[in-house]
Every structure is written in C-alpha cells, then in structure tokens.
Write an enzyme that holds these catalytic residues in place. Sequence first.
Site, PDB file in Angstrom:
ATOM      1  N   HIS A  83       0.820  -1.220   0.000  1.00  0.00           N
ATOM      2  CA  HIS A  83       0.000   0.000   0.000  1.00  0.00           C
ATOM      3  C   HIS A  83       0.851   1.267   0.000  1.00  0.00           C
ATOM      4  O   HIS A  83       0.352   2.343  -0.302  1.00  0.00           O
ATOM      5  CB  HIS A  83      -1.079  -0.017   1.096  1.00  0.00           C
ATOM      6  CG  HIS A  83      -0.633   0.322   2.482  1.00  0.00           C
ATOM      7  ND1 HIS A  83      -0.303  -0.620   3.434  1.00  0.00           N
ATOM      8  CD2 HIS A  83      -0.480   1.519   3.098  1.00  0.00           C
ATOM      9  CE1 HIS A  83       0.016  -0.026   4.566  1.00  0.00           C
ATOM     10  NE2 HIS A  83      -0.079   1.271   4.393  1.00  0.00           N
ATOM     11  N   ASP A 219       1.285  -7.680   2.359  1.00  0.00           N
ATOM     12  CA  ASP A 219       1.410  -6.247   2.079  1.00  0.00           C
ATOM     13  C   ASP A 219       2.869  -5.821   1.899  1.00  0.00           C
ATOM     14  O   ASP A 219       3.450  -5.158   2.747  1.00  0.00           O
ATOM     15  CB  ASP A 219       0.740  -5.464   3.224  1.00  0.00           C
ATOM     16  CG  ASP A 219       0.397  -4.044   2.825  1.00  0.00           C
ATOM     17  OD1 ASP A 219       0.918  -3.571   1.798  1.00  0.00           O
ATOM     18  OD2 ASP A 219      -0.385  -3.397   3.546  1.00  0.00           O
ATOM     19  N   SER A 645       3.979   2.240   8.440  1.00  0.00           N
ATOM     20  CA  SER A 645       3.749   1.262   7.377  1.00  0.00           C
ATOM     21  C   SER A 645       5.046   1.005   6.635  1.00  0.00           C
ATOM     22  O   SER A 645       5.737   1.946   6.251  1.00  0.00           O
ATOM     23  CB  SER A 645       2.719   1.792   6.392  1.00  0.00           C
ATOM     24  OG  SER A 645       1.444   1.502   6.866  1.00  0.00           O
TER      25      SER A 645
HETATM   26  N1  ARG Z   1      -5.014   0.820   7.838  1.00  0.00           N
HETATM   27  C1  ARG Z   1      -3.753   0.982   7.175  1.00  0.00           C
HETATM   28  C2  ARG Z   1      -3.285   2.424   7.226  1.00  0.00           C
HETATM   29  O1  ARG Z   1      -3.810   3.171   7.992  1.00  0.00           O
HETATM   30  C3  ARG Z   1      -3.760   0.453   5.782  1.00  0.00           C
HETATM   31  C4  ARG Z   1      -4.495   1.265   4.754  1.00  0.00           C
HETATM   32  C5  ARG Z   1      -4.358   0.711   3.357  1.00  0.00           C
HETATM   33  N2  ARG Z   1      -5.026  -0.565   3.196  1.00  0.00           N
HETATM   34  C6  ARG Z   1      -6.341  -0.686   2.862  1.00  0.00           C
HETATM   35  N3  ARG Z   1      -6.849  -1.884   2.761  1.00  0.00           N
HETATM   36  N4  ARG Z   1      -7.105   0.347   2.612  1.00  0.00           N
HETATM   37  O2  ARG Z   1      -2.643   3.023   6.419  1.00  0.00           O
HETATM   38  N1  GLU Z   2      -1.445   1.604   7.684  1.00  0.00           N
HETATM   39  C1  GLU Z   2      -0.750   2.614   8.411  1.00  0.00           C
HETATM   40  C2  GLU Z   2       0.251   3.369   7.546  1.00  0.00           C
HETATM   41  O1  GLU Z   2       0.145   3.385   6.373  1.00  0.00           O
HETATM   42  C3  GLU Z   2      -0.102   1.991   9.575  1.00  0.00           C
HETATM   43  C4  GLU Z   2      -1.165   1.577  10.448  1.00  0.00           C
HETATM   44  C5  GLU Z   2      -1.253   2.430  11.675  1.00  0.00           C
HETATM   45  O2  GLU Z   2      -1.824   3.533  11.636  1.00  0.00           O
HETATM   46  O3  GLU Z   2      -0.697   1.933  12.652  1.00  0.00           O
HETATM   47  O4  GLU Z   2       1.102   4.056   8.009  1.00  0.00           O
END
Ligand code: ARG
Ligand code: GLU
Length: 710
Positions: A83, A219, A645
């Site tokens: 991502h 990922d 991330s």
């Molecule tokens: N929750 C994660 C973050 O805050 C991943 C976001 C991207 N992944 C998704 N399935 N939308 O960035």
């Molecule tokens: N998905 C988050 C990022 O892109 C990390 C997840 C979180 O917020 O801990 O940085």
Amino acid sequence: MKRLLLSLAVLLTSAMAFAGEGMWIPMLLQYNEKEMQEMGMRITADDIYSINHSSLKDAIVLFGGGCTGEIVSDYGLLFTNHHCGYDWIQRHSSVEHDYLTDGFWAYDRSQELPCPGLTVTILREMRDVTEQVLFEVTEEMTEEKRQATITENMKRIIAEVEKTTDYKVSIKPFFLGNEYYLLLNEVFTDIRLVGCPPSNIGKFGGDTDNWVWPRHTGDFSIFRVYADKDGHPAEYSADNVPYKPVQHLQISLKGADEGDFAFVFGYPARTSEYLPAVAVDQEANVIDPIAVRLRGEILDIYNTYQEQDRKVRIQYASKHAGLGNGWKKWMGVTEGINRFHGVEKKRFYEESFQEWCLGSRLRYLYINLLKNFEAKYKELEPYKVAYTYLTNAGLNIEIIGFAGNFNKLSEVTKETPQEEVDKMLASLKKASAEFFKNYHQPIDEEVARAMLTEYLQNQPADFRPDFLNDIADVNAYVAMLFEKSMFTDEEKVNDLIDNFKPIKAKKLQKDPALVAYQSMIRFYREEINPKMKPINDELAQMQRLYMKGQMLMEPDKRFSPDANFTLRVTYGKVEGFRPQDGKNYRHFTTLEGIMEKENPEIYDYVVEPKLKQLYNNKDYGRYADKDGSMHVAFTASVHTTGGNSGSPILNADGQLLGLNFDRCWEGTMSDLVYDPSICRNISVDIRYVLFIIDKFAGARNLIAELDIAE
Ligand code: ARG
Ligand code: GLU
C-alpha cells in the site's frame, strides 16, 4: 468506593504498563537498553544507532513522504508495503501491463522501472540543539516573540551546519516544543520499482479486512535505490548504479514466537499522548463519533450501489477505501478510550499533577493550566464540530467538491493572460476525465440528501455555510442542484473546457454546485478558521507548558516524545490479545486462513490459482514455520502509528521478522492513550514475503542477493 476501585485499577495497569508504550529517539536509546535487554534483546543500543560506526539505522529509510522502508541487500534493494508502493505501481500500470492486478517482477536489473518523483531519505545523524534553538528565549516573552526568536536561531544553526555537509539539514521540535533536534539526511532520487505481488496477495482482504485481525495480507513491494558511481544521490540516469548501503538488514527465517522480544524501527507520523483529559474526551466522544456517523451513512449508500453493480463497485473502490480507513480507525478510538477508561486515567493523573503544582515553586506557571484547558477546549468545540461537518458532510458531496476545481476559472476575465487560462483548462480537462470515470450520480444524489439533512438538523445556523440557510426543503434543493448544475454532465463540462471564453465565467458563477462550494469555502475562511486559529495557537502554548510540567513532576521518568515523522524505535513482545470477553486472538495467521476466506465471488477474497497450487502441494520450502505451516501475518505489542507502514519489525538479534503494515482497530486509541493489553500492531511475516518472491514469482535473482540467516 467505585472511584477508589477505579483509581486502584488505573494504578495497577499503569504499573504493569512497563514497556510497549513509547516511540523512542534512536540517539537516546542507551536509556532504554537495559529494559530492552531484560525483555530479551541480545544486541546493544549502539548496534541500533551509532554515528561512529555502521548501525541498523543506516538500513532504515523514509519511503516517499509517508511510509517507512528498509534496505535488505548490498545492492540497495528495499522492502516496503504494497500500500506504500501502490501509487508507483499504479503509475506504471496500463491496460496492457496491469501490474496492480497481475503483479510485477524484474528478473534482471534492466527490467526495473524508474519512479521519477519518488525519494528515499536516510538519516545520517541527529543532534540535540535545544539550547542553541532556545537561546535568548525566556518564559516572559510573548508567544510571537518566542516564535520569531526560535525561527531566527534555527535559520542560523542550519546555515552554519550546511557549510560543513552535503546532507540535507533540518530541525524539528520534540516534546511539543520543549526540545529541538537537528537532522542530517541523505535524500536519494533515483528509485526503481523491482517487484510487487498481484493485489490478490498484496491487498488480500482489501478494505473489508483493513484494521482487522485475523489478517492475511501480503502487504509488501520491492524497490531499489540507485546512486551515481561514487555512491551519492543523483537524479535518474542509465549510468547510475545500485546504491551500496552502509548497512543492510539481515533476514531471519526463524519466525516470531509468542513472548519474543521485537522492535519496530521507522517513521511514525503523529501521536498525541500528552493531551489533557478534556481533549481526549472531546476527540473520542464528540469529534470522532460525528465523523464516524457521517462517513458511516455515506459508506452505507456506497455499499448499496456497489453491491448492485460491478462497474460501480470498481468506480467507488478507492473512495470507499479513503473514507473507510478513518471511519474504522476512529470507531476503534472511541471504543478503546471508553472501555479502557482513557479519560478517567488522564483525570486521575491530572489530580496528582494538580497536587504537585501546589507544592512546586513553579506553582504560578502551572496552577491554572488544567482549568484553562477545560475552558479553552470548550471554546474550541463548536468550531471543531463545524469543521468536522464541513469536511465530512459538506465536501463529500462529490458534485460540490468537483465544482470547486472550477472556482478559479469562474474568476477569469478578459484581462487574465491566455497562458494562465490555458494551463487551468488543461488541468481541468484531466480532473474532469478522472472525475467522470468514477462518478455515479444516483449515489451522489443520495449522499447529498443524507448529508444536507444531517447538516440542517445538527448544526445551528451560524455554524454552517450560508447556502444551507436558504434551503427550505432538502429534497427540492437536491433535485434543483442536480438538474441545474452542469457538473453532472461530462459533455457540457468538456464543451465548457474546449470552447472556453471569459464571458462564460459569469455563467459558471451561477452554477448551484459552485455556489455551494464557494459558500463552504467562505464559511471556512471567514467564520471557522479565524476563530479556531487563535484558540489552537494558545492551546499549543499551553500544551508545551503542560508537557514541561509533567517532566518536572516526574524527573526520573523516561518520557518519549510524540511522533513527528522522525526515526523512532518502539518495542514490545510478539503476542496476541483478548479483544472481548471470551474472544482470544492468536498472534499469527497462516495460509490456511487465506483458503478459509477464499471466495471467488468477492473481489477482496479471490485467491491466485498459483498460490492455491503451492498451498495444495504444501510447497513452502525453507519458508515454512517449524510447525510445518506457512505463516502469513503476526501481531505484537509494539507501539506504532501511521507512517510506520513498511517499517521493519526486528527480533532480539536485530534481524528482520516482518514488515509492519497496520494495527488492530480495537487498539487504535494508542495514538492518544496506549494500553498494552489491547494495542497491537500487525506485520506480514518475512517468510511469507520470501515465499511469494521465490515460490510464487520465481524471482530467484532477488532471493540470491538477500542476506538470509537460516
Ligand atoms: N489501515 C492501514 C493504514 O492506515 C492500511 C491502509 C491501506 N489498506 C487498505 N486496505 N485500505 O494506512
Ligand atoms: N497503515 C498505516 C500506515 O500506512 C499503519 C497503520 C497504523 O496507523 O498503525 O502508516
């Protein structure tokens, strides 16, 4: 009695909250070394961060502007999340080469794809410059004078240091402006895409599983850093060579067992652990629930239409992801704060702070602080609520947001230079194609009805944009908006762009969607922002003071500064958790779980045939766990946030165990209050990453350059 019990519970849990919490500055890690080693770490703080010899920090990078990555070979090979690489993969994708769907693998270096605009930043050195930055700053000076003095001092310090180095020099505030650190960074600009799995693997579970455990997302994506032949950063050139890092990470194939020490090394973006109770309460119980409710309504509408129509599902996938990410996270914040008494714990702490004030010689500075916080946050609240409605209800009506792009065009006159107009038109042409590709008017109409109803019912007249106050009947207004506005009609919009004349600007100004947009912007610029800004400035000053007070009250406590997008070390244990009474989460998932989730009908859960075949043959090679299965993801009690991330999660020997990519939604309150019993980060197991590279993609060339400890 109830109160006493609660206090006791608070005391007990905070005594148990030994580790896990805190995002530590790597140059000061010697203060954590003992605790880390007691928890199982076998390396030293100096192995993690040193400026005298190579250390792990030389392998950790800021990837682009918002993620972390790590260098894993002597040839500048870099791992980050799928991502995080997504935009770059997308840019290289077309109908003929759909790398998002099919994945991409460079089987030799000539196939690697340049990504102009992408940077990789490596921290070379950090220095405490608090004294120099605060030189001649006094407690008595006005806030304005203080900021001016600090800005001057920083300029001077940076100019001095710049004379001695080619690195990029910057200074950042820590502890809410009580300390300042100087950073020397090397910024690489020739970065190439090397590999990524198909989205079926890299985004498996999609938004349905986002923030959720158990998780099965592969990922990861792979890039390479290039440098000129002397090893210095350079713009893209065919003559550039793979960057030879000062240090790269070694990879462990042993996996992560329950209770193992683990640490994450990366770039957390923003946390607010030192807010007063009133602020946490406001965030968790006023602001977040409004955003969750509004976004929830919109997502429900999206869902209804997405389920009916394949095309609409694709059109709204990315919008759904964008709104859904915050929606799910904030739900977790509210639930977590309330279940784990986040506000009460803060209040309890504040009582001891107040007591300390009474006995302190600095009493005059602190004694009214908490009371003033209550008042200031109350003052802020209606504006913050208004802002939440504006961004979530108002600007999520797509036609209004889209019309906003034409705001400047509507101001064009005969005097506007043609060149400027042509530039506007060219960018509008692009924006318009983008917009209509993914626009489904029935959704937007329904969203408009729902959001305007919310707005009118829940925001008083002087806390909403003017145009709303002229609406007598929402249904009639929405019918008029979509009938009269040209922004629902691609042909009309293109005709305007292709045959634009200044005289048409006047007509544009009357378009009801643009009228609504302008009303919202005016409301923000003239009503909300002028009120919010001075309050926020004052709060920033109070928070700085409060932070300092907390540090004075507990001189022996190790405080960790809030995340600010600088390199940090956070540590804890590999462990699962109990999100609810009777529910127990194991700390890892396996390929079995992917097969359990498989559903060819649901986009998020389609399994690649090749992966299935590997599963059926149990063809895991040396990447299998000692239990024989293929581990996919694992959780740990390591304090992370957005920006982490792609960060490496490392074992007691500093070897790579996996890539951090998410948190469990039940513990997302960790940005405000960390609780080791519920806050878990989620990482993809590095053995699954290597299994995909090796067995799935057959990219043995990449495996060959890795440094793998069996
Ligand atoms: N929750 C994660 C973050 O805050 C991943 C976001 C991207 N992944 C998704 N399935 N939308 O960035
Ligand atoms: N998905 C988050 C990022 O892109 C990390 C997840 C979180 O917020 O801990 O940085």
